[in-house]
Design a protein around this motif. Structure first.
Motif, short mmCIF file in Angstrom:
data_model
loop_
_atom_site.label_atom_id
_atom_site.label_comp_id
_atom_site.label_asym_id
_atom_site.label_seq_id
_atom_site.Cartn_x
_atom_site.Cartn_y
_atom_site.Cartn_z
N LEU A 168 -3.44 4.26 0.40
CA LEU A 168 -3.89 4.29 1.46
C LEU A 168 -4.50 5.73 1.62
O LEU A 168 -5.42 5.66 2.38
N PRO B 94 0.73 -1.08 0.12
CA PRO B 94 0.05 -0.04 -0.03
C PRO B 94 1.00 1.28 -0.03
O PRO B 94 1.99 1.34 0.49
N LEU C 4 -3.57 6.66 10.01
CA LEU C 4 -4.24 5.89 8.92
C LEU C 4 -3.43 4.62 8.98
O LEU C 4 -3.85 3.55 8.46
N ARG D 129 -4.69 0.92 9.24
CA ARG D 129 -4.62 -0.06 8.26
C ARG D 129 -4.15 -1.40 8.51
O ARG D 129 -4.51 -2.42 8.29
#
Length: 169
Positions: free
Chosen positions: A130, A109, A156, A160
């Motif tokens: 992301l 990601p 974040l 994740r």
């Protein structure tokens, strides 16, 4: 194979990827994470300096040179070809999170750093992102954060990968 979470930071040259990582790393460290950072350099680089003992050993023909002190250790290697990101990751000591810079074709990601002044579209397809760290609102379904919001980016990333922060001692 190493199962440590990996997130890669991408963007055009001059967008501030390294500068952003310099802001993000202390935020993640303050949350108790042990980090590794891998930077891809598309150009020739030289970590060793002419005249230093390790440089002299390399120039004499050593394929691998190691140097160690109380504060740091480094292994400099002349591989027969460029190592893959996975090869590099497998060589790392245990950490909680691996940040990479510049591996835009990797399977991991990505966080893209975007600046309006460059007037260019995003490099990365939305499904690989992301989030985007940007100085302008973009028409994309991907979460966007201001370039200064290293803490928001850390939130974040940790969400994740299900990273909760400081480990019990």
């Amino acid at each position: 194979m190493n199962e440590t979470p990996v997130i890669t930071f991408v963007g055009l040259s001059g967008t501030g990827k390294t500068t952003f990582l310099e802001k993000l790393i202390p935020v993640l460290k303050a949350r108790g994470l042990r980090l590794a950072v891998i930077k891809h350099d598309a150009h020739h680089f030289e970590m060793d300096r002419p005249g230093k003992d390790t440089y002299r050993f390399s120039q004499a023909g050593a394929d691998v040179v190691a140097i160690s002190s109380r504060e740091q250790a480094a292994i400099l290697e002349k591989p027969p070809s460029e190592l893959s990101l996975e090869d590099l990751i497998d060589r790392l000591p245990p950490v909680d999170l691996i940040l990479t810079e510049g591996y835009k074709k990797s399977r991991y990601p990505k966080v893209e750093i975007h600046r309006a002044e460059l007037d260019r579209p995003l490099l990365t397809p939305a499904e690989e992102l992301l989030c985007v760290m940007t100085d302008e609102p973009l028409d994309t379904p991907v979460p966007q954060r201001p370039l200064e919001d290293a803490a928001g980016c850390a939130d974040l990333i940790m969400a994740r990968f299900g990273i909760t922060g400081a480990r019990p001692t």
